[in-house]
Design a protein around this motif. Structure first.
Motif, short mmCIF file in Angstrom:
data_model
loop_
_atom_site.label_atom_id
_atom_site.label_comp_id
_atom_site.label_asym_id
_atom_site.label_seq_id
_atom_site.Cartn_x
_atom_site.Cartn_y
_atom_site.Cartn_z
N HIS A 271 0.71 -1.15 -0.10
CA HIS A 271 -0.14 -0.04 -0.64
C HIS A 271 1.04 0.78 0.17
CE1 HIS A 271 0.45 -1.02 4.23
NE2 HIS A 271 0.38 0.31 4.40
N SER A 272 0.13 1.87 -0.81
CA SER A 272 1.59 3.41 -0.36
C SER A 272 0.97 4.25 1.11
CB SER A 272 0.57 4.69 -1.47
OG SER A 272 0.77 4.26 -2.77
N LYS A 273 -0.31 3.88 1.30
CA LYS A 273 -1.08 4.36 2.89
C LYS A 273 -1.53 3.93 3.69
CE LYS A 273 -0.63 9.27 1.39
NZ LYS A 273 -1.35 10.43 2.20
N LEU A 274 -1.32 2.93 4.88
CA LEU A 274 -2.17 2.01 5.22
C LEU A 274 -2.51 3.57 6.64
CD1 LEU A 274 -3.08 -0.04 6.75
CD2 LEU A 274 -1.19 -0.25 8.25
N PHE A 275 -4.35 3.09 6.66
CA PHE A 275 -5.26 4.03 8.07
C PHE A 275 -5.27 3.33 8.31
CE2 PHE A 275 -5.33 8.32 5.01
CZ PHE A 275 -4.77 7.84 4.02
N MET A 306 -11.87 10.77 3.38
CA MET A 306 -12.98 9.17 3.08
C MET A 306 -13.70 9.24 4.60
SD MET A 306 -9.63 6.62 2.87
CE MET A 306 -8.68 6.09 4.11
N MET A 307 -14.79 8.32 4.62
CA MET A 307 -15.33 7.85 5.54
C MET A 307 -15.12 6.54 5.43
SD MET A 307 -19.14 8.86 6.26
CE MET A 307 -20.06 9.09 4.98
N LYS A 315 -16.37 7.10 10.83
CA LYS A 315 -14.84 7.72 11.24
C LYS A 315 -14.95 8.61 9.55
CE LYS A 315 -13.31 5.12 14.21
NZ LYS A 315 -12.31 3.71 14.44
N ILE A 316 -14.08 9.59 9.99
CA ILE A 316 -13.58 10.93 8.65
C ILE A 316 -12.49 10.55 8.98
CG2 ILE A 316 -13.67 12.77 7.71
CD1 ILE A 316 -16.94 11.32 7.85
N TRP A 317 -11.45 9.93 7.72
CA TRP A 317 -10.49 10.91 8.00
C TRP A 317 -9.70 11.33 6.93
CZ3 TRP A 317 -7.38 6.40 10.21
CH2 TRP A 317 -8.52 5.01 10.87
N ASP A 318 -8.87 11.74 7.30
CA ASP A 318 -8.08 13.11 6.29
C ASP A 318 -7.20 12.40 5.40
OD1 ASP A 318 -6.30 14.29 4.99
OD2 ASP A 318 -6.68 16.79 6.59
N ARG A 324 -5.35 8.43 12.62
CA ARG A 324 -6.01 8.58 13.33
C ARG A 324 -7.12 9.12 12.69
NH1 ARG A 324 -6.41 13.81 15.81
NH2 ARG A 324 -5.01 14.45 16.20
N PRO A 325 -8.31 8.71 12.40
CA PRO A 325 -9.52 9.62 11.51
C PRO A 325 -9.47 11.38 12.52
CG PRO A 325 -10.63 7.81 13.05
CD PRO A 325 -8.83 7.86 13.60
N VAL A 326 -10.27 11.88 11.48
CA VAL A 326 -10.66 13.84 12.25
C VAL A 326 -11.50 13.65 12.76
CG1 VAL A 326 -8.46 14.71 10.23
CG2 VAL A 326 -10.84 14.24 10.14
#
Lengths: 453, 288
Positions: A271-275, A306-307, A315-318, A324-326
């Motif tokens: 992955h490029s990013k892992l939330f 993204m939600m 959760k809303i993520w930046d 962590r979510p915003v």
């Protein structure tokens, strides 16, 4: 566009426009379970609303266009087209029945007079063309009006056939069938912003398809372990970024979201990013993992957020912050103490969806007892509303509901113990521009709109 | 229900227990009872996965992970350790998470202390061993049986959707099994049974215990007479939650056990053969 800061939020004055039964031809289906709505989706203009059901049918509703000058007038959605998208199949090799239930519908952006949508069941994706016909040719030389051929000897003059208006006919025809791409059950499809490709995700793999090519797809994510007994995590949802055609995300049953860039490599296993949000140790239980499983992921319209929806929260993520979510919103926190019972009756595995409004300021998701929740990000308010025949009278503003978690129940509150867990709202959709929402209960579709006096 | 089980333990355990430790012990055993019940519930759900035509992979994975978590915790606080120690032989470390099924098939003469009571005898191949350690009584038996279930089951759940029709039945079950000793055990039988009766039997073993069905041994009956299915209603205030249309884990089994011609369930050849075996085993146990 309503200014939410000044006026009463629209969700405190929404009313029922109509309640529509999904199945229009009662005579067609002998099975009541076939009516169960399994997906709801507005098209890009919001003029059309598609629903899919457990019986493999797609019903499309169209917004009435009268009084266009007054956009906030009461919008009615009438049945536009009904067709059987998928039929039950039998996989002879595995001795398994393949359900015809429509898991997802996604519209393609409109390019010409016709509309296109993708609909999928567990195994096969189909591209449907929905086109209108309101004229027909008349005055053939060789044929009668009913199609019978004329005796050539009787033809004495020549005439040019002309188009005459006819009653509107809406035809749905399958244009592509994308089969044999998935071993496991398809849970998501997502059309790319390039309008040429789309992705389909099952429990363990994600494939990239070209809309024109049906005999081939590219596998871009594969999380199947070599030894299936080591399997501990599955893919639960996937979506393309609304603007960046190289970017997509997929969520997992362990509560993580991975963002992948297709430019990096052909197989996006890295992955490029892992939330991922670290677990709250005070809330730890045997059910922690199950309730962290993400049931839906949706990008915001502006592409910056993204939600995600897990069992108890939204959760809303930046996209620029992975740890962590915003924002986190509790959907039905009163269920946290009931998780064991919800595990026993399998409700804990219910997959709720979520959606954004047109300007990304409010998000919506469903709950039990025919409740749905609207969470206002800008005003930090939330409301619980009910979609049911008893509580919805046309033109009457919906009353907010309150659930009493414990202790003394106030008037008008509903206690947790009297919630009906068979009445679940899993699918909701929001008009891309207006404050019109579609809420699907088990087999009814409710359309709500902001009340204008 | 809980209090009855708890009382039994204390009356057997000893006379002079202080109030404080009594309370603490009661809380602890209540927790372990709940945990045990959750483990059993999860295993039943996994079993049902196998019986349904289209197992939901996500659900199966989540349930299996839950089972693993419980196992790990039980290993850490020793209750698992006590069980696995009972079958300790050369080469089996006590910390091994998934006890190989071959260990559980070990015959009587090898171990002195607490042994596994196995309810089912499949075609006469299994020894019957009684649990001597009372503090484990209602816990350990299901542990080990469920342990066996776990060993065999998980692979099958995942594999189900992948396997081709030819491989499906017996071979598939054998492939996903752990433990090498088992093959020997099977070979020594008179070749009549294949893997499936054993699998179903082990599954069924759990249900037998929990449902308290009459066993050949009166001691066994007494041991499990107070166990019943209402045991699983952990949230007693939620009278409204157990809504009728949702089938509880036992309802499906109830509908399966008596007749395999039930049209709503059987839809694949594999299911049908499983149910035939189920019937067969049922007859053996009931002694009809």
């Amino acid at each position: 566009v309503t200014d939410l800061r000044v006026m009463v939020p629209f969700y405190l004055k929404i009313h029922l426009v109509e309640s529509v039964r999904n199945l229009t031809d009662v005579s067609v289906s002998a099975r009541p379970t076939a009516d169960i709505i399994s997906t709801v989706e507005f098209n890009h203009s919001g003029e059309l609303l598609a629903t899919g059901d457990k019986g493999g049918r797609v019903v499309i509703f169209q917004q009435e266009t009268e009084n266009k000058s007054q956009p906030q007038c009461r919008s009615e959605y009438n049945v536009y087209s009904t067709f059987q998208s998928h039929e039950p199949e039998f996989d002879y090799l595995k001795s398994l029945e393949i359900e015809e239930k429509i898991n997802k519908i996604r519209w393609l952006p409109q390019k010409n007079a016709a509309q296109f949508l993708l609909s999928t069941n567990d195994k096969t994706i189909k591209l449907w063309k929905i086109s209108e016909r309101d004229k027909r040719p008349e005055g053939y030389n060789l044929k009668e009006e009913d199609g019978r051929y004329r005796d050539a000897a009787t033809i004495t003059t020549l005439r040019v056939p002309v188009f005459r208006p006819m009653d509107l006919m809406v035809e749905a025809s399958p244009r592509r069938v994308f089969a044999n791409g998935h071993t496991y059950h398809i849970n998501s499809i997502s059309v790319n912003s390039d309008n040429e490709t789309y992705l389909s995700a099952d429990d363990l793999r994600i494939n990239l398809w070209h809309l024109e090519i049906t005999d081939r797809s590219f596998n871009v994510v594969d999380i199947k372990p070599a030894n299936m007994e080591e399997l501990t995590e599955v893919i639960t949802a996937a979506e393309f970024h609304p603007h960046q055609c190289n970017t997509f995300v997929y969520s997992s049953s362990k509560g993580t979201i991975r963002l992948c860039d297709m430019r990096a490599s052909a197989l996006c296993d890295k992955h490029s990013k892992l939330f991922e949000e670290p677990e709250d140790p005070s809330n730890r239980s045997f059910f922690s993992e199950i309730i962290s499983s993400i049931s839906d992921v949706k990008f915001s319209h502006n592409g910056r957020y993204m939600m995600t929806r897990d069992y108890l929260s939204v959760k809303i993520w930046d996209l620029n912050m992975e740890n962590r979510p915003v924002e986190t919103y509790q959907v039905h926190e009163y269920l946290r103490s009931k998780l064991c019972s919800l595990y026993e009756n399998d409700c804990i595995f219910d997959k709720f969806e979520c959606c954004w409004n047109g300007n990304d300021s409010v998000v919506m998701t469903g709950s039990y007892n025919n409740f749905f929740r609207m969470l206002d990000r800008s005003q930090r308010r939330d409301v619980t509303l009910e979609a049911s025949r008893e509580s919805c009278k046309p033109r009457q503003v919906l009353k907010p509901r309150r659930v009493c978690a414990g202790g003394k129940r106030k008037k008008d509150e509903i206690s947790v113990d009297s919630l009906d867990f068979n009445k679940k709202i899993l699918h909701t959709a929001w008009h891309p521009q207006e404050n019109i929402i579609a809420v699907a209960t088990t087999n009814n579709l409710y359309i709500f709109q902001e009340k204008v006096n | 229900m809980f209090s009855k089980g708890t009382k039994r333990k204390f009356s057997d355990g000893g006379e002079e227990i202080s109030d404080e430790s009594l309370l603490g012990a009661r809380v602890a055993s209540s927790y372990s009872l709940q945990r045990q019940s959750l483990l059993d519930m999860s295993l039943i759900k996994l079993q049902l996965c196998h019986m349904l035509v289209e197992p939901n992979l996500c659900r199966s994975v989540l349930i299996a992970n839950t089972v693993r978590q419980i196992q790990e915790e039980m290993t850490h606080d020793g209750s698992w350790h006590m069980v696995t120690e009972a079958f300790c032989s050369a080469g089996q470390s006590p910390s091994e998470r998934l006890v190989a099924t071959e260990v559980l098939c070990r015959s009587r003469e090898q171990d002195a202390e607490p042994k596994l009571f196995s309810v089912i005898s499949y075609e006469g191949c299994r020894e019957e061993e009684v649990v001597a350690d009372e503090t484990l009584c209602s816990v350990s038996v299901s542990d080990t049986v469920s342990n066996v279930c776990l060993a065999g089951r998980m692979g099958q759940c995942w594999e189900k959707s992948e396997l081709s029709g030819v491989e499906r039945d017996e071979e598939a079950l054998e492939d996903s099994r752990l433990g090498s000793g088992e093959d020997e055990e099977i070979d020594t039988e008179d070749g009549a049974s294949t893997e499936s009766p054993k699998t179903i039997g082990q599954v069924f073993g759990t249900f037998e215990i929990k449902n308290g069905s009459p066993g050949p041994d009166s001691a066994l009956e007494e041991l499990f007479s107070d166990v019943d299915t209402s045991y699983y209603d952990l949230d007693t205030m939620l009278t409204g939650m157990q809504s009728a249309p949702k089938m509880g884990p036992y309802d499906l089994l109830d509908s399966l056990a008596p007749s395999h011609s039930s049209p709503s369930i059987v839809s694949t050849p594999n299911c049908r053969s499983d149910l035939n075996e189920l019937d067969h085993i049922m007859e053996i146990i009931v002694g009809s």
